[in-house]
Design a protein around this motif. Structure first.
Motif, mmCIF file in Angstrom:
data_model
loop_
_atom_site.group_PDB
_atom_site.id
_atom_site.type_symbol
_atom_site.label_atom_id
_atom_site.label_comp_id
_atom_site.label_asym_id
_atom_site.label_seq_id
_atom_site.Cartn_x
_atom_site.Cartn_y
_atom_site.Cartn_z
ATOM 1 N N HIS A 7 0.483 -0.741 -0.199
ATOM 2 C CA HIS A 7 0.117 -0.418 0.048
ATOM 3 C C HIS A 7 0.812 1.223 -0.140
ATOM 4 O O HIS A 7 0.517 2.262 -0.790
ATOM 5 N N CYS A 8 2.536 1.106 0.877
ATOM 6 C CA CYS A 8 2.928 2.427 1.193
ATOM 7 C C CYS A 8 3.286 2.180 -0.619
ATOM 8 O O CYS A 8 3.910 3.991 -1.127
ATOM 9 N N LEU A 9 4.021 1.553 -1.507
ATOM 10 C CA LEU A 9 4.000 1.812 -2.751
ATOM 11 C C LEU A 9 2.912 2.506 -3.911
ATOM 12 O O LEU A 9 3.372 3.578 -5.030
ATOM 13 N N TRP A 10 1.632 1.928 -3.616
ATOM 14 C CA TRP A 10 0.473 2.401 -3.699
ATOM 15 C C TRP A 10 0.329 4.312 -4.323
ATOM 16 O O TRP A 10 0.369 5.336 -4.832
ATOM 17 N N VAL A 11 0.634 4.561 -2.377
ATOM 18 C CA VAL A 11 0.128 6.082 -2.342
ATOM 19 C C VAL A 11 1.583 6.823 -2.595
ATOM 20 O O VAL A 11 1.399 8.133 -2.801
ATOM 21 N N GLY A 12 3.285 6.187 -2.945
ATOM 22 C CA GLY A 12 4.412 6.751 -3.633
ATOM 23 C C GLY A 12 5.016 7.772 -2.209
ATOM 24 O O GLY A 12 5.553 7.932 -1.742
ATOM 25 N N ILE A 13 4.945 6.838 -0.699
ATOM 26 C CA ILE A 13 5.520 7.344 0.010
ATOM 27 C C ILE A 13 6.889 6.427 0.353
ATOM 28 O O ILE A 13 7.682 7.019 0.835
ATOM 29 N N VAL A 14 7.315 5.965 -0.749
ATOM 30 C CA VAL A 14 8.108 4.501 -0.770
ATOM 31 C C VAL A 14 9.309 5.580 -1.368
ATOM 32 O O VAL A 14 9.061 5.597 -2.265
ATOM 33 N N ASP A 15 10.420 5.945 -0.711
ATOM 34 C CA ASP A 15 11.881 6.129 -1.325
ATOM 35 C C ASP A 15 12.321 5.575 -3.132
ATOM 36 O O ASP A 15 12.785 4.079 -2.723
ATOM 37 N N GLU A 16 12.448 6.242 -3.849
ATOM 38 C CA GLU A 16 12.687 5.083 -5.103
ATOM 39 C C GLU A 16 13.878 4.097 -5.038
ATOM 40 O O GLU A 16 13.720 2.894 -5.176
ATOM 41 N N ASP A 17 15.014 4.096 -3.930
ATOM 42 C CA ASP A 17 16.070 3.666 -4.373
ATOM 43 C C ASP A 17 15.233 2.769 -3.042
ATOM 44 O O ASP A 17 16.196 1.187 -2.906
ATOM 45 N N LYS A 18 14.472 2.116 -2.158
ATOM 46 C CA LYS A 18 14.133 0.923 -1.899
ATOM 47 C C LYS A 18 13.199 -0.050 -2.492
ATOM 48 O O LYS A 18 13.286 -1.143 -2.180
ATOM 49 N N ALA A 19 12.560 0.918 -3.213
ATOM 50 C CA ALA A 19 11.982 -0.174 -4.510
ATOM 51 C C ALA A 19 11.893 -1.740 -4.554
ATOM 52 O O ALA A 19 10.529 -2.198 -4.227
ATOM 53 N N PRO A 20 13.291 -1.428 -5.432
ATOM 54 C CA PRO A 20 13.372 -2.959 -5.394
ATOM 55 C C PRO A 20 13.543 -3.957 -4.899
ATOM 56 O O PRO A 20 12.956 -4.789 -5.389
ATOM 57 N N THR A 21 13.884 -3.782 -3.733
ATOM 58 C CA THR A 21 14.303 -4.559 -3.086
ATOM 59 C C THR A 21 12.521 -5.138 -2.169
ATOM 60 O O THR A 21 12.327 -5.818 -1.971
ATOM 61 N N VAL A 22 11.930 -3.610 -1.948
ATOM 62 C CA VAL A 22 10.128 -4.097 -1.384
ATOM 63 C C VAL A 22 9.972 -5.202 -2.085
ATOM 64 O O VAL A 22 8.700 -6.046 -2.255
ATOM 65 N N ALA A 23 10.027 -4.862 -3.268
ATOM 66 C CA ALA A 23 9.371 -5.441 -5.110
ATOM 67 C C ALA A 23 9.602 -6.781 -4.584
ATOM 68 O O ALA A 23 9.244 -7.516 -4.979
ATOM 69 N N LYS A 24 11.471 -6.749 -5.037
ATOM 70 C CA LYS A 24 11.230 -8.589 -4.955
ATOM 71 C C LYS A 24 10.907 -8.935 -3.312
ATOM 72 O O LYS A 24 10.416 -10.600 -4.030
ATOM 73 N N HIS A 25 10.133 -8.863 -2.345
ATOM 74 C CA HIS A 25 9.945 -9.590 -1.401
ATOM 75 C C HIS A 25 8.652 -9.766 -1.716
ATOM 76 O O HIS A 25 7.602 -10.432 -1.116
ATOM 77 N N LEU A 26 7.777 -8.864 -2.309
ATOM 78 C CA LEU A 26 6.229 -8.706 -2.120
ATOM 79 C C LEU A 26 6.348 -10.121 -3.595
ATOM 80 O O LEU A 26 4.995 -10.510 -3.433
ATOM 81 N N MET A 27 7.316 -10.350 -4.349
ATOM 82 C CA MET A 27 6.888 -11.096 -5.624
ATOM 83 C C MET A 27 8.106 -12.335 -5.087
ATOM 84 O O MET A 27 7.954 -13.283 -6.136
ATOM 85 N N SER A 28 8.722 -12.421 -3.935
ATOM 86 C CA SER A 28 9.009 -13.244 -3.456
ATOM 87 C C SER A 28 7.747 -15.355 -3.108
ATOM 88 O O SER A 28 6.473 -14.846 -2.775
ATOM 89 N N PRO A 29 8.449 -16.190 -3.623
ATOM 90 C CA PRO A 29 7.511 -17.187 -3.039
ATOM 91 C C PRO A 29 6.871 -17.515 -1.470
ATOM 92 O O PRO A 29 5.880 -17.684 -1.707
#
Length: 714
Positions: A511-533
């Protein structure tokens, strides 16, 4: 007894139950059409069960159910076989039963005699009404202190009970029926190859008064106002055509379900809000209704407008620890039942941390869809009162974050969307203690700050625009400092009472990605965790990663998959440019919907797709559920990358349709005061009927905060 602190999970509605709904009224029955006493089945009107038993016997036996279907959300049709007079097995008596729910109940029962001999039928309809409050039924409790009175008045059976100073009642009658204290009875002889019919009417009473437009025997059920509203909705919503028939069916079902979940304001004929869901949440819920209407903007922006207007009328004005009302606060839940009033001294409960910032964020989004000033401007004072609540009541200790902690023993322990008692926990399984500051709530507050800044720009107030832009920038910086877990590569789900990060890996950060509060440099690892098995099951995103201490795939909030949550995670991934990942999630959720007949439930179990080739249903999931119905609409919007912005004079359309969906077309889409047609295929798209003053851009919408005063890219 306590209404609000009961388990937030729905109680069981019995396996295979048939549910029909219109507005806040609904009926839960068995597959035969009978309403079996002792459980959660019944007819509910204004949060009171006005029928708790409806059992039809013919010649002393129940019907043998042959089939049941719901051609519309408010109508069910049953077919069964009745017992022959001599009890033989192969009976020629077929019972057709059509049910309409609305301001009470109407049942049209027809018995057809397919034999060459006359059929004698002794027909008994046993009816009861415990007049229990919905909270008691949902929680499986027996209410005390009410005396139920049953009286026969001519052809009618009246059942009444008084509780909490209010009288609720039910009147049952049928053409040709003999009324008794146990129900209605008939004795008929049906000629060979002919049929017999009757119409059974149930009229609910509140303090002796029936509804303005009750069911009657004379007026056809499809001529009622509620039916006309539903037919008008079907004409009003977009007409969707997709090469992938499953996607088309899911989107069409979503639109139909959203129409069935609308609730109307008798004092404002044109004001329509959306209820949270059937059967147990047919009421206005601040968070649920706002998120549902936000995700449904592509279907009808007026749902969001009506929801905002209705909630604005209930915005808090005083401090009341019992109901948790505070000045400017948006309510969590609004109920009409007697028990709710007894528990709170009112009908609204305000214990939610997120509805208030979501109110402002939704208003900000709505302003970009071209609705008139007559809708947006009157809501601005309410937005400002909401902002005052965020700053003075939501932030309890002045640390810049909104926290929650109930001020009484009966409110909700957890006041975010994961509001079950055990919904917020550490990676090792320990539960967090309040006051709790949820990560997604800070995101919603950030969206409220950005939204209010852009609303100020729209109204020409540059000073106010800059003020809220600066507040947004400060919050974004604080959030990325305090909630980020560098050793884990994701955001804490919350800060606890000691301001320590609650370190479980959960879907909330999506949800934090949805609203844009996440810093750009942190988004890739957040995405990696969300898409993990551990998080992505192949159908959707788990609420809690499978390697966490509290994980349970058959829990309400600790490992299950919620379609609305998954859709918002996909929206966040798309916002940060993770196109393939967002498309993969969208495809998985559309695939899951096919196994639920095109109607996504409130939630389903979090088992992996590799282990179970079909999504496993959650035992007590509600359906239809507003934000589950809205989830496919939101997914369609993100794969179209369809974003209007009337404040900037642009419409963004940059489709990235997954392989297999094929061509997409939506006619009759309301945008501003125009009706447009959207066409898309692969990576291209067009719009017909573009409103005057809008420029079509074939590129994704830039972040909303990208040109705010003082913006520094994250």
């Amino acid at each position: 007894m306590n209404a609000w602190n009961a388990d937030t999970e729905a109680g069981p509605a019995d396996a295979g139950a048939v549910t029909v709904v219109e507005g806040s009224s609904f009926c839960i029955s068995s597959q035969s059409g009978d309403i079996i006493p002792g459980g959660s089945q019944g007819v509910f009107y204004q949060d009171t069960r006005v029928v708790s038993e409806w059992v039809l016997k013919i010649n002393g036996a129940l019907r043998e159910p042959l089939g049941a279907r719901t051609p519309t959300s408010f109508q069910a049709m049953f077919v069964g076989r009745a017992r022959w007079e001599d009890g033989r097995f192969d009976s020629p008596l077929v019972v057709r039963h059509q049910r309409h729910v609305g301001p009470g109940l109407r049942d049209d029962v027809t018995i057809r005699n397919y034999s060459a001999a006359p059929a004698v039928c002794e027909i008994e309809l046993k009816v009861d009404a415990d007049l229990a409050d919905l909270f008691d039924v949902k929680g499986g409790r027996v209410a005390a202190g009410a005396v139920v009175r049953r009286t026969v008045r001519g052809p009618e059976l009246h059942i009444e009970a008084e509780r909490g100073g209010e009288t609720r009642g039910t009147v049952i009658r049928a053409a040709g029926g003999q009324a008794g204290e146990e129900g209605l009875s008939f004795r008929v002889v049906i000629p060979p190859r002919e049929e017999w019919s009757t119409t059974i009417i149930v009229v609910p009473l509140i303090n002796g008064e029936g509804p303005d437009e009750p069911f009657t025997e004379a007026a056809a059920a499809h001529h009622r106002t509620g039916v006309k509203r539903h037919l008008a909705w079907e004409e009003h919503v977009p007409r969707v055509t997709v090469t992938d028939r499953n996607v088309q069916n899911v989107l069409n079902r979503s639109q139909s379900d959203l129409g069935s979940l609308r609730i109307f304001d008798d004092e404002h004929a044109n004001r329509v809000a959306v209820a949270a869901g059937a059967p147990w949440f047919m009421a206005l819920f601040g968070r649920d209704s706002l998120l549902s209407s936000y995700m449904s903007l592509l279907v009808d922006p007026n749902l969001a407008a009506g929801t905002l207007q209705t909630l604005a009328g209930m915005q808090g004005t005083k401090v009341d620890p019992d109901s948790e009302e505070e000045p400017g606060r948006i309510p969590h839940e609004v109920r009409l039942g007697v028990t709710a009033g007894m528990a709170l001294g009112g009908t609204a409960y305000y214990g939610t941390a997120d509805a208030t910032p979501l109110f402002v964020a939704t208003l900000g989004e709505l302003s970009r869809w071209g609705l008139g000033d007559d809708i947006i401007e009157p809501l601005l004072p309410h937005a400002d009162r909401a902002m005052e609540w965020i700053e003075h009541f939501g932030d309890r200790d002045g640390d810049g974050f909104v926290e929650y902690m109930r001020p009484n023993p009966h409110g909700l322990l957890n006041q975010g969307w994961k509001d079950s008692w055990d919904g917020i926990n550490f990676a090792d399984g320990r539960m967090a203690e309040p006051p709790i500051a949820l990560c997604e709530v800070q995101g919603y507050v950030y969206a409220a700050y950005v939204g209010r800044s852009l609303l100020a720009r729209w109204s020409g107030d540059s000073e106010l625009e800059r003020h809220w832009a600066e507040r947004a920038a400060v919050l974004k910086r604080l959030f990325n400092e305090r909630f980020w877990l560098p050793d884990k590569g994701y955001f804490a789900i919350a800060l606890d009472k000691d301001k320590q990060p609650v370190d479980s890996c959960a879907s909330n950060m999506g949800h934090c990605l949805w609203v844009g509060i996440v810093d750009e440099d942190k988004a890739p690892t957040v995405a990696k965790h969300l898409m993990s098995p551990e998080m992505f099951t192949g159908w959707g995103i788990r609420t809690l990663a499978s390697d966490m201490g509290a994980y349970n795939p058959v829990s309400y909030h600790n490992g299950s998959v919620w379609p609305h949550d998954t859709a918002l995670v996909a929206t966040g991934l798309m916002r940060y440019g993770f196109v393939d990942e967002a498309s993969q999630i969208a495809s998985g959720l559309f695939d899951a919907a096919a196994y639920f007949g095109g109607q996504l439930p409130e939630l389903f179990c979090g088992f992996d797709r590799a282990d179970f080739p079909e999504p496993v249903p959650y035992p007590t999931a509600c359906s239809p559920q507003a934000w589950a119905a809205a989830a496919p609409i939101q997914l369609a919007r993100i794969i179209l990358r369809f974003d209007p912005d009337f404040t900037r004079g642009v419409l963004h359309l940059a489709p990235i349709l997954p392989d297999g969906i094929g061509d997409f077309r939506a006619d009759n889409v309301l945008l501003g005061r125009s009706r447009i047609t959207i066409r898309a295929s692969g990576g291209g798209g067009t719009v017909e009927g573009l409103p005057p003053g809008l420029q079509l851009r074939h590129e994704p919408r830039p972040p909303l905060d990208s040109d705010l005063p003082g913006h520094v890219p994250g």
